[in-house]
Design a protein around this motif. Structure first.
Motif, PDB file in Angstrom:
ATOM      1  N   UNK A   1    -130.893   2.837  -3.513  1.00  0.00           N
ATOM      2  CA  UNK A   1    -130.607   2.536  -2.182  1.00  0.00           C
ATOM      3  C   UNK A   1    -129.447   3.206  -1.289  1.00  0.00           C
ATOM      4  N   UNK A   2    -129.040   2.976  -2.311  1.00  0.00           N
ATOM      5  CA  UNK A   2    -127.490   3.808  -1.716  1.00  0.00           C
ATOM      6  C   UNK A   2    -128.644   5.501  -1.295  1.00  0.00           C
ATOM      7  N   UNK A   3    -128.977   6.067  -2.047  1.00  0.00           N
ATOM      8  CA  UNK A   3    -129.576   7.543  -1.875  1.00  0.00           C
ATOM      9  C   UNK A   3    -130.342   6.770  -0.837  1.00  0.00           C
ATOM     10  N   UNK A   4    -131.591   6.183  -0.447  1.00  0.00           N
ATOM     11  CA  UNK A   4    -132.319   5.863   1.090  1.00  0.00           C
ATOM     12  C   UNK A   4    -131.190   6.015   2.187  1.00  0.00           C
ATOM     13  N   UNK A   5    -129.902   5.373   1.882  1.00  0.00           N
ATOM     14  CA  UNK A   5    -128.955   5.296   2.979  1.00  0.00           C
ATOM     15  C   UNK A   5    -128.402   6.305   3.446  1.00  0.00           C
ATOM     16  N   UNK A   6    -128.240   7.392   2.702  1.00  0.00           N
ATOM     17  CA  UNK A   6    -127.867   9.134   2.629  1.00  0.00           C
ATOM     18  C   UNK A   6    -128.696   9.742   3.646  1.00  0.00           C
ATOM     19  N   UNK A   7    -130.174   9.385   2.951  1.00  0.00           N
ATOM     20  CA  UNK A   7    -131.635   9.844   3.670  1.00  0.00           C
ATOM     21  C   UNK A   7    -131.493   9.486   4.856  1.00  0.00           C
ATOM     22  N   UNK A   8    -132.009   8.501   5.210  1.00  0.00           N
ATOM     23  CA  UNK A   8    -131.731   8.355   6.684  1.00  0.00           C
ATOM     24  C   UNK A   8    -131.002   7.749   7.592  1.00  0.00           C
ATOM     25  N   UNK A   9    -130.134   7.821   6.872  1.00  0.00           N
ATOM     26  CA  UNK A   9    -128.704   7.642   8.300  1.00  0.00           C
ATOM     27  C   UNK A   9    -127.533   8.996   7.979  1.00  0.00           C
ATOM     28  N   UNK A  10    -127.659  10.060   6.982  1.00  0.00           N
ATOM     29  CA  UNK A  10    -126.588  10.925   7.349  1.00  0.00           C
ATOM     30  C   UNK A  10    -127.519  11.838   6.787  1.00  0.00           C
ATOM     31  N   UNK A  11    -128.951  12.305   6.770  1.00  0.00           N
ATOM     32  CA  UNK A  11    -129.885  13.354   6.999  1.00  0.00           C
ATOM     33  C   UNK A  11    -129.479  14.286   5.221  1.00  0.00           C
ATOM     34  N   UNK A  12    -129.411  13.481   4.583  1.00  0.00           N
ATOM     35  CA  UNK A  12    -128.952  13.965   3.212  1.00  0.00           C
ATOM     36  C   UNK A  12    -130.163  13.483   2.188  1.00  0.00           C
ATOM     37  N   UNK A  13    -130.270  15.056   1.054  1.00  0.00           N
ATOM     38  CA  UNK A  13    -131.020  14.410   0.618  1.00  0.00           C
ATOM     39  C   UNK A  13    -130.514  14.624  -0.937  1.00  0.00           C
ATOM     40  N   UNK A  14    -131.581  14.364  -1.718  1.00  0.00           N
ATOM     41  CA  UNK A  14    -131.084  13.294  -2.943  1.00  0.00           C
ATOM     42  C   UNK A  14    -130.858  14.818  -3.613  1.00  0.00           C
ATOM     43  N   UNK A  15    -129.580  15.956  -3.600  1.00  0.00           N
ATOM     44  CA  UNK A  15    -128.605  16.615  -4.603  1.00  0.00           C
ATOM     45  C   UNK A  15    -127.918  16.260  -5.649  1.00  0.00           C
ATOM     46  N   UNK A  16    -127.327  15.245  -5.468  1.00  0.00           N
ATOM     47  CA  UNK A  16    -125.849  14.497  -6.334  1.00  0.00           C
ATOM     48  C   UNK A  16    -126.667  12.645  -6.666  1.00  0.00           C
ATOM     49  N   UNK A  17    -125.963  13.008  -7.923  1.00  0.00           N
ATOM     50  CA  UNK A  17    -126.159  11.266  -8.718  1.00  0.00           C
ATOM     51  C   UNK A  17    -124.966  10.841  -9.142  1.00  0.00           C
ATOM     52  N   UNK A  18    -124.249  10.051  -9.541  1.00  0.00           N
ATOM     53  CA  UNK A  18    -123.549   9.131  -9.950  1.00  0.00           C
ATOM     54  C   UNK A  18    -124.187   9.093 -11.507  1.00  0.00           C
ATOM     55  N   UNK A  19    -123.391   9.748 -12.698  1.00  0.00           N
ATOM     56  CA  UNK A  19    -124.049  10.414 -13.986  1.00  0.00           C
ATOM     57  C   UNK A  19    -122.551   9.643 -15.118  1.00  0.00           C
ATOM     58  N   UNK A  20    -122.456   8.713 -15.691  1.00  0.00           N
ATOM     59  CA  UNK A  20    -121.632   7.889 -16.569  1.00  0.00           C
ATOM     60  C   UNK A  20    -121.766   9.122 -18.391  1.00  0.00           C
ATOM     61  N   UNK A  21    -120.693   9.238 -18.537  1.00  0.00           N
ATOM     62  CA  UNK A  21    -120.383  10.447 -19.271  1.00  0.00           C
ATOM     63  C   UNK A  21    -119.019   9.555 -20.613  1.00  0.00           C
ATOM     64  N   UNK A  22    -119.717   9.386 -21.776  1.00  0.00           N
ATOM     65  CA  UNK A  22    -118.949   7.681 -22.737  1.00  0.00           C
ATOM     66  C   UNK A  22    -119.393   7.916 -24.186  1.00  0.00           C
ATOM     67  N   UNK A  23    -118.651   7.377 -24.412  1.00  0.00           N
ATOM     68  CA  UNK A  23    -118.423   7.081 -26.273  1.00  0.00           C
ATOM     69  C   UNK A  23    -117.505   7.268 -27.128  1.00  0.00           C
ATOM     70  N   UNK A  24    -117.993   6.479 -28.595  1.00  0.00           N
ATOM     71  CA  UNK A  24    -116.133   5.688 -28.700  1.00  0.00           C
ATOM     72  C   UNK A  24    -115.936   6.515 -28.951  1.00  0.00           C
ATOM     73  N   UNK A  25    -115.400   7.765 -29.250  1.00  0.00           N
ATOM     74  CA  UNK A  25    -114.859   8.818 -29.677  1.00  0.00           C
ATOM     75  C   UNK A  25    -114.872  10.539 -28.130  1.00  0.00           C
ATOM     76  N   UNK A  26    -115.159   9.509 -27.084  1.00  0.00           N
ATOM     77  CA  UNK A  26    -114.448  10.430 -25.424  1.00  0.00           C
ATOM     78  C   UNK A  26    -113.050  10.340 -25.164  1.00  0.00           C
ATOM     79  N   UNK A  27    -112.760  11.397 -24.828  1.00  0.00           N
ATOM     80  CA  UNK A  27    -111.130  11.290 -24.671  1.00  0.00           C
ATOM     81  C   UNK A  27    -111.363  10.269 -22.912  1.00  0.00           C
ATOM     82  N   UNK A  28    -111.693  10.866 -22.046  1.00  0.00           N
ATOM     83  CA  UNK A  28    -111.911  10.337 -21.027  1.00  0.00           C
ATOM     84  C   UNK A  28    -113.210  10.036 -20.804  1.00  0.00           C
ATOM     85  N   UNK A  29    -113.624   8.993 -21.317  1.00  0.00           N
ATOM     86  CA  UNK A  29    -114.769   8.246 -20.215  1.00  0.00           C
ATOM     87  C   UNK A  29    -115.402   8.025 -19.085  1.00  0.00           C
TER      88      UNK A  29
END
Length: 439
Positions: free
Chosen positions: A265-293
């Motif tokens: 839904x967020x990507x559709x907003x950016x595509x239609x209202x901002x003319x922005x194609x899907x070139x980036x996304x949010x990615x979670x980087x995580x794990x119990x021993x990861x210093x900075x989830x």
């Protein structure tokens, strides 16, 4: 029906989305969606900008691929992706950060559009939007119901039931207004006057936030949902919200429902209202021993190693690196694999948790049957795959499996149920396609 309760481990839920610095090189696969791979339209040495089309849709179930960076095309080659197979990709050396003309990169919220349903869907196709919940089904196809079928309700999936992952959660907290505009655009395209945003009860802040944004939107409601994996499965969400069950082998539109992820839904907003194609996304980087989830806004094609470094580096006790979450994700063989449109998370699992226990004989306890959200018999489907009984697997609805992993998670004998069922699905799917091509 069915489902399990794995530990949530939402370690990065309190971490705001941060932009990851640009990589030196990106590898952008041309098959980042369900359906036909896109056709490469650039060549070595070409100059590209952010948003330049580098591969065009090659069929109805296909979509465009854009450059996520500015720079020069180094080569077109096969690169390893998170599936473990080499796929054709456009490799670009990054130079600056120049965007195609007409793309609005500001944070200004735009609410109104004069575009009609067909024009909106055309922009969705042009922008290369796919389902960002992991399935990567081309969104313009979902917005084009087959003849004789009509959408009655739009469901926006904000459940994010997979352990560890928090990218959708953060998106709802930080981009809620944009998600609502995107939801309205999807509703207009489908011609429906009702939308429901489903969110699990373990995200009370997101529920409150989205309720604030929908307070003056009578056609859009927020529905808190029971915490149970895989509550975010498309068919499970439809049952929870509407009470309707999607028939075996059918699509959600069969019961008048269309499901889109909050990220979509967020990507559709950016595509239609901002003319922005899907070139980036949010990615979670995580794990119990990861210093900075972390929750990182990442350009498509960025090597996973850059994300791991941004989260504090690879912990010494890492046993596996998973693309996705622990239930449905897959281990990667190298950190050089690129982030794609379907990359929701990178999970670094500790060595003591990554090892599989010794497989023992099935004790006929029936737990895998009880937890299967699709009402299947996982123990039987595994046996059929082992014995290559593909026709019987098809008769037992192996294609209905949503690959949630609940069966493997609950099996006291540590049997690799999902592994074999995936093998069965892949083989039966090929047989079905071969049959159809002969008709």
């Amino acid at each position: 029906m069915g489902g399990v309760h794995p530990a949530e481990n939402k370690l990065s839920a309190g971490k705001a989305i941060e932009k990851l610095p640009l990589p030196k090189t990106v590898s952008i696969p041309v098959a980042q969606h369900i359906g036909a791979p896109a056709t490469v339209v650039v060549k070595r040495g070409d100059e590209v900008k952010v948003g330049t089309v580098i591969a065009q849709s090659s069929g109805f179930v296909s979509t465009n691929i854009h450059s996520s960076v500015s720079g020069k095309v180094k080569k077109i080659d096969d690169v390893m992706d998170s599936s473990g197979y080499k796929k054709k990709a456009v490799i670009i050396e990054v130079e600056g950060d120049e965007w195609e003309q007409g793309i609005d990169t500001s944070d200004n919220l735009i609410k109104e559009t004069h575009l009609d349903a067909k024009e909106i869907n055309a922009k969705v196709l042009a922008a290369g939007i796919v389902g960002l919940g992991g399935a990567t089904f081309p969104t313009h196809v979902k917005l084009s119901p087959p003849p004789g079928m009509t959408a009655e309700v739009l469901l926006i999936n904000g459940v994010e039931c997979e352990p560890y992952l928090t990218s959708d959660h953060r998106l709802m907290l930080e981009k809620g207004a944009e998600i609502i505009v995107g939801t309205k655009l999807l509703m207009k395209t489908l011609g429906v006057n009702k939308a429901v945003i489903g969110i699990e009860n373990n995200k009370p802040d997101a529920i409150t936030r989205m309720q604030e944004f929908t307070a003056n939107e009578p056609e859009i409601s927020v529905q808190p949902l029971k915490v149970k994996y895989p509550q975010g499965g498309e068919k499970q969400l439809i049952k929870a919200v509407t009470g309707k069950e999607v028939p075996s082998g059918a699509l959600p539109i069969a019961v008048g429902a269309v499901v889109n992820n909050v990220g979509t839904a967020f990507a559709v907003y950016e595509a239609v209202m901002k003319n922005k194609p899907l070139v980036e996304r949010v990615v979670t980087v995580t794990g119990k021993s990861v210093k900075e989830p972390s929750n990182l806004m990442v350009r498509i094609g960025t090597p996973v190693t850059d994300l791991v470094e941004a989260a504090g580096g690879m912990p010494e006790d890492t046993g596996k690196v998973i693309s996705g979450g622990p239930m449905m994700g897959r281990a990667v063989t190298t950190l050089e694999v690129p982030v794609t449109k379907g990359t929701s998370g990178i999970l670094l699992i500790r060595d003591d948790e990554a090892k599989r226990n010794e497989v023992e004989p099935c004790i006929r306890c029936g737990k895998c049957v009880n937890v299967c959200p699709m009402g299947l018999e996982p123990y039987l489907l595994m046996t059929m795959s082992e014995k290559k009984l593909w026709e019987r697997s098809e008769d037992r609805h192996v294609m209905d499996c949503i690959e949630c992993g609940s069966c493997s998670f609950t099996c006291p004998s540590n049997r690799p149920l999902l592994d074999y069922i995936r093998l069965g699905k892949g083989t039966v799917g090929k047989l079905i396609r071969a049959r159809k091509s002969q008709n």
